[in-house]
Design a protein around this motif. Structure first.
Motif, PDB file in Angstrom:
ATOM      1  N   ILE A 107       0.841  -1.195   0.000  1.00  0.00           N
ATOM      2  CA  ILE A 107       0.000   0.000   0.000  1.00  0.00           C
ATOM      3  C   ILE A 107       0.880   1.250   0.000  1.00  0.00           C
ATOM      4  N   GLY A 108       0.549   2.190  -0.859  1.00  0.00           N
ATOM      5  CA  GLY A 108       1.254   3.462  -0.903  1.00  0.00           C
ATOM      6  C   GLY A 108       0.325   4.555  -1.384  1.00  0.00           C
ATOM      7  N   LYS A 109       0.821   5.779  -1.391  1.00  0.00           N
ATOM      8  CA  LYS A 109      -0.012   6.900  -1.841  1.00  0.00           C
ATOM      9  C   LYS A 109      -0.332   6.796  -3.325  1.00  0.00           C
ATOM     10  N   ARG A 110       0.583   6.191  -4.085  1.00  0.00           N
ATOM     11  CA  ARG A 110       0.400   6.129  -5.533  1.00  0.00           C
ATOM     12  C   ARG A 110      -0.364   4.895  -5.995  1.00  0.00           C
ATOM     13  N   GLU A 111      -0.224   3.794  -5.240  1.00  0.00           N
ATOM     14  CA  GLU A 111      -0.912   2.589  -5.700  1.00  0.00           C
ATOM     15  C   GLU A 111      -1.138   1.602  -4.564  1.00  0.00           C
ATOM     16  N   VAL A 112      -2.145   0.774  -4.758  1.00  0.00           N
ATOM     17  CA  VAL A 112      -2.377  -0.411  -3.942  1.00  0.00           C
ATOM     18  C   VAL A 112      -2.237  -1.588  -4.894  1.00  0.00           C
ATOM     19  N   ARG A 113      -1.389  -2.559  -4.519  1.00  0.00           N
ATOM     20  CA  ARG A 113      -1.084  -3.641  -5.449  1.00  0.00           C
ATOM     21  C   ARG A 113      -1.163  -4.998  -4.755  1.00  0.00           C
ATOM     22  N   ALA A 114      -1.663  -5.984  -5.475  1.00  0.00           N
ATOM     23  CA  ALA A 114      -1.664  -7.367  -5.021  1.00  0.00           C
ATOM     24  C   ALA A 114      -0.518  -8.102  -5.697  1.00  0.00           C
ATOM     25  N   TRP A 115       0.140  -8.985  -4.949  1.00  0.00           N
ATOM     26  CA  TRP A 115       1.261  -9.755  -5.470  1.00  0.00           C
ATOM     27  C   TRP A 115       0.982 -11.239  -5.249  1.00  0.00           C
ATOM     28  N   SER A 116       1.282 -12.043  -6.242  1.00  0.00           N
ATOM     29  CA  SER A 116       1.094 -13.493  -6.141  1.00  0.00           C
ATOM     30  C   SER A 116       2.429 -14.160  -5.857  1.00  0.00           C
ATOM     31  N   ILE A 117       2.458 -15.022  -4.825  1.00  0.00           N
ATOM     32  CA  ILE A 117       3.676 -15.741  -4.456  1.00  0.00           C
ATOM     33  C   ILE A 117       3.307 -17.183  -4.103  1.00  0.00           C
ATOM     34  N   PRO A 118       4.240 -18.116  -4.227  1.00  0.00           N
ATOM     35  CA  PRO A 118       3.967 -19.487  -3.783  1.00  0.00           C
ATOM     36  C   PRO A 118       3.746 -19.533  -2.277  1.00  0.00           C
ATOM     37  N   ARG A 119       2.819 -20.366  -1.849  1.00  0.00           N
ATOM     38  CA  ARG A 119       2.603 -20.548  -0.414  1.00  0.00           C
ATOM     39  C   ARG A 119       3.910 -21.020   0.220  1.00  0.00           C
ATOM     40  N   GLY A 120       4.273 -20.425   1.363  1.00  0.00           N
ATOM     41  CA  GLY A 120       5.520 -20.778   2.025  1.00  0.00           C
ATOM     42  C   GLY A 120       6.664 -19.829   1.720  1.00  0.00           C
ATOM     43  N   THR A 121       6.394 -18.767   0.955  1.00  0.00           N
ATOM     44  CA  THR A 121       7.439 -17.800   0.604  1.00  0.00           C
ATOM     45  C   THR A 121       7.839 -16.957   1.806  1.00  0.00           C
ATOM     46  N   THR A 122       9.145 -16.766   1.993  1.00  0.00           N
ATOM     47  CA  THR A 122       9.639 -15.948   3.095  1.00  0.00           C
ATOM     48  C   THR A 122       9.564 -14.466   2.748  1.00  0.00           C
ATOM     49  N   ALA A 127       9.766 -12.599  -0.866  1.00  0.00           N
ATOM     50  CA  ALA A 127       8.637 -11.747  -1.252  1.00  0.00           C
ATOM     51  C   ALA A 127       9.117 -10.342  -1.576  1.00  0.00           C
ATOM     52  N   ALA A 128      10.111  -9.869  -0.835  1.00  0.00           N
ATOM     53  CA  ALA A 128      10.675  -8.546  -1.121  1.00  0.00           C
ATOM     54  C   ALA A 128      11.271  -8.516  -2.525  1.00  0.00           C
ATOM     55  N   GLY A 129      11.937  -9.602  -2.909  1.00  0.00           N
ATOM     56  CA  GLY A 129      12.496  -9.685  -4.245  1.00  0.00           C
ATOM     57  C   GLY A 129      11.435  -9.724  -5.320  1.00  0.00           C
ATOM     58  N   ARG A 130      10.265 -10.204  -4.964  1.00  0.00           N
ATOM     59  CA  ARG A 130       9.145 -10.198  -5.916  1.00  0.00           C
ATOM     60  C   ARG A 130       8.753  -8.765  -6.259  1.00  0.00           C
ATOM     61  N   VAL A 131       8.852  -7.876  -5.273  1.00  0.00           N
ATOM     62  CA  VAL A 131       8.510  -6.472  -5.498  1.00  0.00           C
ATOM     63  C   VAL A 131       9.633  -5.772  -6.254  1.00  0.00           C
ATOM     64  N   HIS A 132      10.881  -5.962  -5.775  1.00  0.00           N
ATOM     65  CA  HIS A 132      12.044  -5.359  -6.458  1.00  0.00           C
ATOM     66  C   HIS A 132      13.296  -6.071  -5.973  1.00  0.00           C
ATOM     67  N   SER A 133      14.202  -6.347  -6.882  1.00  0.00           N
ATOM     68  CA  SER A 133      15.433  -7.066  -6.529  1.00  0.00           C
ATOM     69  C   SER A 133      16.257  -6.304  -5.497  1.00  0.00           C
ATOM     70  N   ASP A 134      16.232  -4.962  -5.525  1.00  0.00           N
ATOM     71  CA  ASP A 134      16.980  -4.169  -4.541  1.00  0.00           C
ATOM     72  C   ASP A 134      16.453  -4.403  -3.133  1.00  0.00           C
ATOM     73  N   MET A 135      15.157  -4.634  -3.010  1.00  0.00           N
ATOM     74  CA  MET A 135      14.569  -4.871  -1.689  1.00  0.00           C
ATOM     75  C   MET A 135      15.071  -6.185  -1.095  1.00  0.00           C
ATOM     76  N   GLU A 136      15.276  -7.174  -1.945  1.00  0.00           N
ATOM     77  CA  GLU A 136      15.793  -8.459  -1.459  1.00  0.00           C
ATOM     78  C   GLU A 136      17.268  -8.339  -1.085  1.00  0.00           C
TER      79      GLU A 136
END
Length: 324
Positions: free
Chosen positions: A242-257, A261-270
């Motif tokens: 959730i942010g001021k610019r967008e609300v986004r849903a992300w799909s990940i395999p069950r059991g993801t750490t 999950a951070a890497g799913r959003v952006h590699s820099d976050m991972e």
């Protein structure tokens, strides 16, 4: 994301947004300029009457799941009566035979080259299972065993879903007993849709759609349930950012750490992961904002090994790379 058998006469690729009432509710609360749902891609392959050609088998091996579409009305070209039980058996047997050909060929090569004994054992069990007409998903393979054989892209280890495509008047009728028995025995989920009704619903505006659904005694289009069922069958869950610019849903395999999950959003976050600030969807909706969740002690600080839960709302804290 999913292979589909059989429906139209020409293959088609369709991207579909995953319907999620939770994302809609978050958008109502945050009111961002942009709302981004999860998207899934479906490949609709032409119907087959006498075996699956190699080109189709190859395309199915690239899919994440396979949906078997069973006809619940007379054939529009020949007017032959619907036989969904026989159609299900035929499609399932074709998938089994395709896997058996791969398993036998690979087993012969491993034995000839005196390869990995463990792989040989896995393939021998696979051949035995398939010769008995059973799906490879019925074998109790460990995660390591499944990973070892993942390169073969066995069709009967993929998630399978059966869809009974019926006439409008059949929507409220129970499934044919024999069809339900065979599908359940194979461990495959069974859904019912009316493609004609779904196409008609797509042509209506929201108010007309709701009225039409009410007349049919339905709470939502079957296509929405179908897409959610496919997402679930793939063993995936959704989390939200959730942010001021967008609300986004992300799909990940069950059991993801949290780290993955951070890497799913952006590699820099991972790479620069520090922590994840996590709020349960129910708490956010009840309190109305991240600040109120933080004040009420409902925002948790989780480390990289935290396993995300379906519906988590996450803000990732990370070190930005130098020069970013």
């Amino acid at each position: 994301m999913a292979g589909v058998l059989p429906a139209s006469r020409e293959p088609a690729v369709v991207s579909v947004k995953l319907p999620d009432p939770r994302l809609d509710r978050l958008a109502e609360l945050v009111r961002p300029p942009k709302v981004v749902p999860v998207e899934m891609s479906f490949v609709d392959f032409p119907g087959q009457e006498s075996g699956l050609p190699p080109s189709l088998v190859g395309a199915l091996r690239d899919s994440d799941a396979v949906v078997l579409v069973l006809r619940g009305f007379p054939d529009p070209f020949t007017q032959e009566a619907a036989t969904p039980e026989a159609e299900f058996d035929f499609l399932l047997s074709e998938l089994v035979l395709a896997d058996l050909a791969v398993a036998e060929k690979r087993l012969e090569r491993v034995r000839k080259e005196r390869g990995d004994p463990h792989e040989e054992g896995l393939l021998a069990r696979a051949v035995e299972c398939l010769e008995e007409g059973r799906l490879l998903s019925s074998l109790p393979w460990s995660e390591a065993d499944a990973a070892r054989t993942s390169g073969y892209a066995f069709l009967t280890r993929k998630p399978l879903l059966a869809v009974w495509n019926v006439h409008e008047r059949e929507l409220s009728n129970p499934f044919p007993r024999e069809l339900e028995r065979r599908v359940r025995a194979a461990g495959v989920p069974l859904l019912r849709v009316s493609a004609a009704i779904e196409a008609e619903l797509e042509e209506l505006d929201s108010e007309e759609r709701e009225a039409f659904l009410s007349e049919l005694g339905l709470s939502e289009p079957a296509s929405r349930r179908f897409v959610r069922e496919c997402h679930s069958a793939l063993g995936r869950i959704s989390f939200f950012t959730i942010g001021k610019r967008e609300v986004r849903a992300w799909s990940i395999p069950r059991g993801t750490t949290a780290l993955r999950a951070a890497g799913r959003v952006h590699s820099d976050m991972e790479r620069g992961f520090i922590r994840a600030e996590v709020v349960a969807y129910e708490d956010f909706v009840h309190l109305g904002s991240e600040s109120r969740c933080r004040e009420a002690g409902k925002m948790r600080l989780e480390g990289k090994e935290y396993v995300l839960r379906d519906g988590d709302i996450v803000r990732f804290r990370f070190h930005a790379p130098a020069g970013a």
